[in-house]
Design an enzyme around this catalytic site. Structure first.
Site, PDB file in Angstrom:
ATOM      1  N   HIS A  84       0.794  -1.220   0.000  1.00  0.00           N
ATOM      2  CA  HIS A  84       0.000   0.000   0.000  1.00  0.00           C
ATOM      3  C   HIS A  84       0.829   1.274   0.000  1.00  0.00           C
ATOM      4  O   HIS A  84       0.297   2.367  -0.205  1.00  0.00           O
ATOM      5  CB  HIS A  84      -0.977  -0.004   1.184  1.00  0.00           C
ATOM      6  CG  HIS A  84      -2.328   0.528   0.844  1.00  0.00           C
ATOM      7  ND1 HIS A  84      -3.469   0.211   1.534  1.00  0.00           N
ATOM      8  CD2 HIS A  84      -2.734   1.369  -0.148  1.00  0.00           C
ATOM      9  CE1 HIS A  84      -4.498   0.834   1.010  1.00  0.00           C
ATOM     10  NE2 HIS A  84      -4.075   1.545  -0.017  1.00  0.00           N
ATOM     11  N   ASP A 107      -9.718  -0.504   4.067  1.00  0.00           N
ATOM     12  CA  ASP A 107      -8.546  -1.160   4.627  1.00  0.00           C
ATOM     13  C   ASP A 107      -8.840  -1.608   6.053  1.00  0.00           C
ATOM     14  O   ASP A 107      -9.637  -0.982   6.756  1.00  0.00           O
ATOM     15  CB  ASP A 107      -7.384  -0.151   4.634  1.00  0.00           C
ATOM     16  CG  ASP A 107      -6.006  -0.777   4.695  1.00  0.00           C
ATOM     17  OD1 ASP A 107      -5.869  -1.847   5.315  1.00  0.00           O
ATOM     18  OD2 ASP A 107      -5.061  -0.181   4.144  1.00  0.00           O
ATOM     19  N   HIS A 109      -6.415  -1.382   8.083  1.00  0.00           N
ATOM     20  CA  HIS A 109      -5.447  -0.526   8.774  1.00  0.00           C
ATOM     21  C   HIS A 109      -5.622   0.926   8.350  1.00  0.00           C
ATOM     22  O   HIS A 109      -6.050   1.197   7.223  1.00  0.00           O
ATOM     23  CB  HIS A 109      -4.020  -0.972   8.438  1.00  0.00           C
ATOM     24  CG  HIS A 109      -3.768  -2.426   8.647  1.00  0.00           C
ATOM     25  ND1 HIS A 109      -3.985  -3.368   7.655  1.00  0.00           N
ATOM     26  CD2 HIS A 109      -3.327  -3.112   9.732  1.00  0.00           C
ATOM     27  CE1 HIS A 109      -3.689  -4.578   8.121  1.00  0.00           C
ATOM     28  NE2 HIS A 109      -3.287  -4.449   9.371  1.00  0.00           N
ATOM     29  N   ASP A 111      -2.996   3.142   8.213  1.00  0.00           N
ATOM     30  CA  ASP A 111      -1.805   3.534   7.437  1.00  0.00           C
ATOM     31  C   ASP A 111      -1.493   5.015   7.587  1.00  0.00           C
ATOM     32  O   ASP A 111      -1.115   5.694   6.623  1.00  0.00           O
ATOM     33  CB  ASP A 111      -1.990   3.189   5.952  1.00  0.00           C
ATOM     34  CG  ASP A 111      -2.101   1.681   5.725  1.00  0.00           C
ATOM     35  OD1 ASP A 111      -1.694   0.916   6.611  1.00  0.00           O
ATOM     36  OD2 ASP A 111      -2.597   1.286   4.650  1.00  0.00           O
ATOM     37  N   HIS A 124       4.599   0.857   4.386  1.00  0.00           N
ATOM     38  CA  HIS A 124       3.210   0.688   3.916  1.00  0.00           C
ATOM     39  C   HIS A 124       2.202   1.045   5.011  1.00  0.00           C
ATOM     40  O   HIS A 124       1.001   1.117   4.742  1.00  0.00           O
ATOM     41  CB  HIS A 124       2.968  -0.730   3.369  1.00  0.00           C
ATOM     42  CG  HIS A 124       2.801  -1.804   4.384  1.00  0.00           C
ATOM     43  ND1 HIS A 124       2.067  -2.953   4.140  1.00  0.00           N
ATOM     44  CD2 HIS A 124       3.289  -1.942   5.643  1.00  0.00           C
ATOM     45  CE1 HIS A 124       2.107  -3.730   5.209  1.00  0.00           C
ATOM     46  NE2 HIS A 124       2.843  -3.142   6.130  1.00  0.00           N
ATOM     47  N   ASP A 210      -7.494  -2.070  -0.139  1.00  0.00           N
ATOM     48  CA  ASP A 210      -6.549  -3.065   0.347  1.00  0.00           C
ATOM     49  C   ASP A 210      -7.304  -4.377   0.543  1.00  0.00           C
ATOM     50  O   ASP A 210      -8.326  -4.412   1.242  1.00  0.00           O
ATOM     51  CB  ASP A 210      -5.941  -2.595   1.674  1.00  0.00           C
ATOM     52  CG  ASP A 210      -4.767  -3.443   2.136  1.00  0.00           C
ATOM     53  OD1 ASP A 210      -4.835  -4.681   1.990  1.00  0.00           O
ATOM     54  OD2 ASP A 210      -3.795  -2.882   2.675  1.00  0.00           O
ATOM     55  N   ASP A 212      -6.733  -6.734   2.362  1.00  0.00           N
ATOM     56  CA  ASP A 212      -6.862  -7.184   3.748  1.00  0.00           C
ATOM     57  C   ASP A 212      -8.063  -6.578   4.468  1.00  0.00           C
ATOM     58  O   ASP A 212      -8.314  -6.891   5.635  1.00  0.00           O
ATOM     59  CB  ASP A 212      -5.564  -6.979   4.542  1.00  0.00           C
ATOM     60  CG  ASP A 212      -5.236  -5.527   4.885  1.00  0.00           C
ATOM     61  OD1 ASP A 212      -6.149  -4.681   4.939  1.00  0.00           O
ATOM     62  OD2 ASP A 212      -4.047  -5.242   5.130  1.00  0.00           O
ATOM     63  N   GLU A 255      -2.037  -5.180  -2.239  1.00  0.00           N
ATOM     64  CA  GLU A 255      -1.645  -6.117  -1.178  1.00  0.00           C
ATOM     65  C   GLU A 255      -2.001  -7.585  -1.447  1.00  0.00           C
ATOM     66  O   GLU A 255      -1.992  -8.399  -0.521  1.00  0.00           O
ATOM     67  CB  GLU A 255      -2.170  -5.687   0.201  1.00  0.00           C
ATOM     68  CG  GLU A 255      -1.591  -4.376   0.707  1.00  0.00           C
ATOM     69  CD  GLU A 255      -0.220  -4.491   1.369  1.00  0.00           C
ATOM     70  OE1 GLU A 255       0.311  -5.614   1.435  1.00  0.00           O
ATOM     71  OE2 GLU A 255       0.306  -3.446   1.809  1.00  0.00           O
TER      72      GLU A 255
END
Length: 286
Positions: A84, A107, A109, A111, A124, A210, A212, A255
């Protein structure tokens, strides 16, 4: 025209499994795109900014390509990663080309760490902070030295793993966000409507997705899995509704990590999502 391009950036996640992921999709699923090489250069080995010099060079190449070869030709950049950190390049290109833009970060996360708050040193985990002009200067200056995004133009969807300093940034900067728990409580349709209403005043929006953000029980082929999360169907719904109802002008799908995948389920999802988005965007923009 929708231009599909990618870069197997792995140094932001410090995970070699990302190096071959795009090649795997090309060779096994016939995915056609222009692929930029990851640029490896001499490093100063800072523990809180791992692979800094190589990431700066790679993200600059991504930004330059997206800006000069796609956006300046009035085409739509659909970027496939890689980790990312690459969004520092793609979002910078969109922001410099269009001016004020919105950013939707789908996402697990946030980030939004900086070199001062990071625990891992993996870049990332820093792209949103960098795009806001925060942290290490070399990560904020792609194409120009201005901040690329305003905090009031950001929306997060699907958060499940937020570091304490990141939670403070969200609060201090008053950044709109929906955790996955919020989505479960409010309903995905309501969260998407809020997101769309919040950014509807803008003429251009970048969506950065992302993989994830999806529950790793469904899609294990990611670098930093976090329990719970969206279903693959919800992920498709999110990108589709945003693309239809907002002036989405650029997009990332990042990702995918083939080393961590099982029975190719994440690979198949990624290819299907890319193809679905390409068809939808071509229908909308021609």
């Amino acid at each position: 025209m929708i231009q599909l391009f990618g870069c197997p950036l792995s140094m932001g996640a410090n995970d070699d499994g990302l190096k071959t992921s795009l090649k795997y999709l090309q060779e096994n699923y016939g995915l056609k795109m222009n692929v930029l090489d990851e640029i490896i250069t001499d490093e100063t080995h800072q523990h809180n900014l791992k692979n800094l010099n190589s990431i700066v060079k790679t993200c600059d190449a991504i930004a330059q390509y997206s800006y000069h070869e796609i956006l300046q030709k009035n085409d739509f950049p659909l970027f496939i990663g890689g980790d990312h950190a690459a969004a520092m390049g793609t979002v910078s290109a969109a922001a410099v080309h269009y001016g004020e833009i919105g950013l939707i970060w789908v996402d697990a996360h946030t980030d939004i760490n900086t070199d001062q708050t990071t625990v891992t040193g993996n870049i990332h985990g820093m792209p949103v902070a960098a795009l806001l002009g925060m942290g290490e200067k070399s990560l904020t200056d792609f194409l120009n030295d201005e901040p690329k995004i305003k905090a009031g133009n950001i929306v997060y969807i699907g958060l499940r793993d937020v570091d304490p300093p990141e939670a403070e940034f969200l609060k201090e900067l008053n950044i709109k966000h929906f955790s996955y728990q919020d989505v479960k409580e409010k309903g995905l349709d309501n969260c998407l409507k809020e997101c769309i209403d919040y950014l509807s005043h803008l003429k251009h929006v970048h969506v950065s997705f992302d993989i994830d953000s999806v529950n790793p029980l469904y899609l294990p082929g990611v670098s930093v899995p976090v329990k719970d999360g969206f279903t693959p169907h919800q992920a498709n719904q999110i990108l589709s509704e945003l693309a239809i109802n907002l002036p989405v002008s650029s997009m990332d799908i990042v990702e995918f990590n083939t080393v961590h995948d099982k029975d190719d389920v994440t690979a198949k999802f990624t290819v299907q999502l890319i193809n679905d988005m390409k068809i939808l965007l071509e229908k909308k923009y021609g």
